[in-house]
Design an enzyme around this catalytic site. Structure first.
Site, PDB file in Angstrom:
ATOM      1  CB  CYS A 117      -0.946   0.015   1.188  1.00  0.00           C
ATOM      2  SG  CYS A 117      -2.060  -1.382   1.215  1.00  0.00           S
ATOM      3  CG  HIS A 257      -3.181   3.458   2.664  1.00  0.00           C
ATOM      4  ND1 HIS A 257      -3.785   3.154   1.466  1.00  0.00           N
ATOM      5  CD2 HIS A 257      -3.087   2.285   3.344  1.00  0.00           C
ATOM      6  CE1 HIS A 257      -4.049   1.863   1.428  1.00  0.00           C
ATOM      7  NE2 HIS A 257      -3.640   1.318   2.557  1.00  0.00           N
ATOM      8  CG  ASN A 287      -6.640  -0.699   1.731  1.00  0.00           C
ATOM      9  OD1 ASN A 287      -5.994  -0.303   0.775  1.00  0.00           O
ATOM     10  ND2 ASN A 287      -6.081  -1.175   2.830  1.00  0.00           N
TER      11      ASN A 287
HETATM   12  N1  ACO Z   1     -17.969  -8.277  10.409  1.00  0.00           N
HETATM   13  C1  ACO Z   1     -18.324  -8.554  11.666  1.00  0.00           C
HETATM   14  N2  ACO Z   1     -17.453  -8.893  12.630  1.00  0.00           N
HETATM   15  C2  ACO Z   1     -16.151  -8.956  12.291  1.00  0.00           C
HETATM   16  C3  ACO Z   1     -15.718  -8.687  10.987  1.00  0.00           C
HETATM   17  C4  ACO Z   1     -16.684  -8.343  10.026  1.00  0.00           C
HETATM   18  N3  ACO Z   1     -16.365  -8.059   8.752  1.00  0.00           N
HETATM   19  N4  ACO Z   1     -14.376  -8.820  10.945  1.00  0.00           N
HETATM   20  C5  ACO Z   1     -13.994  -9.151  12.190  1.00  0.00           C
HETATM   21  N5  ACO Z   1     -15.076  -9.255  13.005  1.00  0.00           N
HETATM   22  C6  ACO Z   1     -15.129  -9.605  14.401  1.00  0.00           C
HETATM   23  C7  ACO Z   1     -13.891 -10.328  14.865  1.00  0.00           C
HETATM   24  O1  ACO Z   1     -13.994 -11.710  14.591  1.00  0.00           O
HETATM   25  C8  ACO Z   1     -13.899 -10.046  16.342  1.00  0.00           C
HETATM   26  O2  ACO Z   1     -14.776 -10.921  16.984  1.00  0.00           O
HETATM   27  P1  ACO Z   1     -14.359 -11.614  18.377  1.00  0.00           P
HETATM   28  O3  ACO Z   1     -14.131 -10.477  19.313  1.00  0.00           O
HETATM   29  O4  ACO Z   1     -15.537 -12.444  18.690  1.00  0.00           O
HETATM   30  O5  ACO Z   1     -13.126 -12.376  18.059  1.00  0.00           O
HETATM   31  C9  ACO Z   1     -14.513  -8.661  16.443  1.00  0.00           C
HETATM   32  O6  ACO Z   1     -15.178  -8.418  15.177  1.00  0.00           O
HETATM   33  C10 ACO Z   1     -13.507  -7.569  16.642  1.00  0.00           C
HETATM   34  O7  ACO Z   1     -12.439  -7.784  15.752  1.00  0.00           O
HETATM   35  P2  ACO Z   1     -11.178  -6.887  15.760  1.00  0.00           P
HETATM   36  O8  ACO Z   1     -10.140  -7.476  14.869  1.00  0.00           O
HETATM   37  O9  ACO Z   1     -10.824  -6.522  17.166  1.00  0.00           O
HETATM   38  O10 ACO Z   1     -11.786  -5.562  15.070  1.00  0.00           O
HETATM   39  P3  ACO Z   1     -11.062  -4.204  14.911  1.00  0.00           P
HETATM   40  O11 ACO Z   1     -11.826  -3.176  15.601  1.00  0.00           O
HETATM   41  O12 ACO Z   1      -9.572  -4.310  15.142  1.00  0.00           O
HETATM   42  O13 ACO Z   1     -11.235  -3.968  13.333  1.00  0.00           O
HETATM   43  C11 ACO Z   1     -10.037  -4.164  11.287  1.00  0.00           C
HETATM   44  C12 ACO Z   1     -10.728  -4.900  12.403  1.00  0.00           C
HETATM   45  C13 ACO Z   1     -11.080  -3.310  10.576  1.00  0.00           C
HETATM   46  C14 ACO Z   1      -9.476  -5.191  10.289  1.00  0.00           C
HETATM   47  C15 ACO Z   1      -8.917  -3.281  11.860  1.00  0.00           C
HETATM   48  O14 ACO Z   1      -8.129  -4.031  12.735  1.00  0.00           O
HETATM   49  C16 ACO Z   1      -8.056  -2.675  10.797  1.00  0.00           C
HETATM   50  O15 ACO Z   1      -8.493  -1.812  10.045  1.00  0.00           O
HETATM   51  N6  ACO Z   1      -6.770  -3.060  10.732  1.00  0.00           N
HETATM   52  C17 ACO Z   1      -5.868  -2.529   9.738  1.00  0.00           C
HETATM   53  C18 ACO Z   1      -6.072  -3.262   8.457  1.00  0.00           C
HETATM   54  C19 ACO Z   1      -5.434  -2.596   7.303  1.00  0.00           C
HETATM   55  O16 ACO Z   1      -5.437  -1.390   7.183  1.00  0.00           O
HETATM   56  N7  ACO Z   1      -4.937  -3.398   6.370  1.00  0.00           N
HETATM   57  C20 ACO Z   1      -4.417  -2.915   5.152  1.00  0.00           C
HETATM   58  C21 ACO Z   1      -2.980  -2.769   5.197  1.00  0.00           C
HETATM   59  S1  ACO Z   1      -2.378  -2.098   3.761  1.00  0.00           S
HETATM   60  C22 ACO Z   1      -1.689  -3.268   2.683  1.00  0.00           C
HETATM   61  O17 ACO Z   1      -0.507  -3.246   2.452  1.00  0.00           O
HETATM   62  C23 ACO Z   1      -2.540  -4.271   2.023  1.00  0.00           C
END
Ligand code: ACO
Length: 398
Positions: A117, A257, A287
């Site tokens: 990214c 980003h 994204n």
């Molecule tokens: N819908 C519903 N529930 C979900 C979903 C979904 N799509 N995805 C995860 N959950 C659940 C999880 O299973 C978890 O449940 P649990 O507590 O029973 O285990 C709960 O929601 C909370 O999950 P978290 O991972 O704590 O959620 P968080 O608030 O951290 O959000 C997210 C997750 C959106 C992925 C966040 O961590 C994030 O944005 N991380 C950065 C990701 C990113 O930017 N990646 C791109 C990098 S760039 C590249 O080079 C490709």
């Protein structure tokens, strides 16, 4: 006496987003998720999906031609083409080579840049170095991504986040003040396996087994990535601003980003700036990895958010972990972008296909089925990695 140009200005910008839209409601029909969860945790409402005839090169070529028309130059004025992507059309040749042919350039060197990214910011920094060293006069810098073909549509942790698109800028040599003022790039390999695509490379070449194990899809540790992103985006942006001899309060607009609205809010907080200084369009595109910053940049300029003399910061993070930021003084007439966009019809730009070879249908089956018909969709919900624990059983919603 040096004859090198002093500066590298953005003279052209353009973007392309495919027409098909995948909404949160669509995703509710595929995995156990909800519009409410996705909007509150990420800010994303919809993302674009490339059609079967579209490729990373075809989207890149449209964005590139729009940037060239905005700059008011000819394709053959470009000396170097840098294309940032983690979803190239092929392992070889480079996607940049295909774009060179599609835009009708006969002179440029062309290569891909791999920094996930952060790729567009890395490519921008490389272009800046080429220009200010006197090695190139006009460099085409593209970020293009076709992520929807590399997502596991049974994995709600990843499939809700990503979308397709392309953005591009032309950087041109100039002795006038402006352009890139401060550049910071970082790589922290301790995060190497936090976002990755396990198979298909030399470590794990493609085989029936890697396909069966679902190892050709993006994997991500969301929480660790989130932690890295919130820390690094602010510190990387700050380092580039300080190199420019400026303070965050001197920056008119940040183009971060577009991964997650909460990450962008954390950056604003970290730099003690209001959210009005952050450009956000992730609600519409999700994204788009290396395409995210140049799409946002082109959109911000065309929407009138950037004026001549403004200082802006482009800043990204991604797999690697990588991050990068460039502090830029804007010099081009913002009105040129809309005319540049209108001058290019995507149907007029063709990427040459190989002779005597038909690729398989490129759209993942689960996605193809969803796009084909409204209503519920029956997606296989088995864990794609045998033996790996799935914390929650997923169910199909009608
Ligand atoms: N819908 C519903 N529930 C979900 C979903 C979904 N799509 N995805 C995860 N959950 C659940 C999880 O299973 C978890 O449940 P649990 O507590 O029973 O285990 C709960 O929601 C909370 O999950 P978290 O991972 O704590 O959620 P968080 O608030 O951290 O959000 C997210 C997750 C959106 C992925 C966040 O961590 C994030 O944005 N991380 C950065 C990701 C990113 O930017 N990646 C791109 C990098 S760039 C590249 O080079 C490709």
């Amino acid at each position: 006496m040096s004859t090198h140009p002093k500066n590298a200005h953005i003279t052209g910008w353009g973007r392309y987003a495919p027409d098909q839209i995948l909404t949160n409601a669509d995703l509710e029909r595929m995995v156990d998720t909800s519009d409410e969860w996705i909007v509150s945790r990420t800010g994303i409402r919809e993302r674009r999906v490339a059609a079967a005839h579209e490729t990373t090169a075809s989207m890149a070529a449209v964005a590139a031609m729009r940037a060239i028309r905005t700059a008011g130059i000819e394709p053959d004025d470009i000396d170097l083409i840098l294309l940032a992507t983690l979803t190239p059309d092929y392992w070889m040749p480079s996607t940049a080579a295909l774009v060179k042919e599609a835009i009708g350039n006969t002179r440029a060197a062309a290569m891909d840049v791999a920094a996930a990214c952060s790729g567009f910011v890395y490519a921008y920094a490389t272009a800046h170095a080429y220009i200010t060293s006197g090695m190139a006069k006009h460099v085409l810098v593209i970020g293009a991504e076709l992520l929807t073909r590399f997502l596991d549509y049974t994995d709600r942790n990843t499939c809700i986040l990503f979308g397709d698109g392309a953005g591009a800028v032309v950087l041109s040599a100039s002795d006038e003040p402006g352009g890139g003022l401060g550049i910071e790039l970082t790589t922290e390999p301790q995060g190497a396996y936090m976002i990755w695509l396990p198979a298909g490379g030399a470590k794990s070449p493609p085989s029936a087994e890697t396909v069966a194990r679902g190892e050709h899809y993006v994997r991500m540790e969301g929480k660790e990535t989130y932690r890295f992103a919130t820390r690094t985006l602010a510190t990387t942006a700050l380092a580039s601003i300080q190199q420019a001899g400026l303070d965050p309060s001197d920056i008119d607009l940040f183009i971060p980003h577009q991964a997650n609205i909460r990450i962008i809010e954390a950056v604003a907080k970290g730099l003690d700036l209001p959210m009005e200084r952050m450009f956000v369009n992730l609600d519409k595109y999700g994204n788009t990895s290396a395409a995210s910053v140049p799409i946002a940049l082109a959109e911000a300029v065309n929407e009138g958010r950037v004026k001549v003399g403004d200082r802006i910061v482009i800043v990204a993070f991604g797999a690697g972990f990588t991050s990068g930021a460039v502090t830029i003084q804007w010099t081009a007439d913002p009105a040129r972008g809309i005319a540049g966009d209108a001058a290019v019809d995507p149907d007029d730009i063709k990427v040459r296909l190989p002779v005597d070879w038909d690729s398989v249908d490129p759209i993942p089956e689960a996605l193809a089925e969803l796009m084909r018909r409204p209503g519920s969709v029956d997606v296989p919900l088995d864990d794609v990695v045998p033996g790996e624990q799935d914390s929650k059983p997923q169910e199909v919603r009608a």
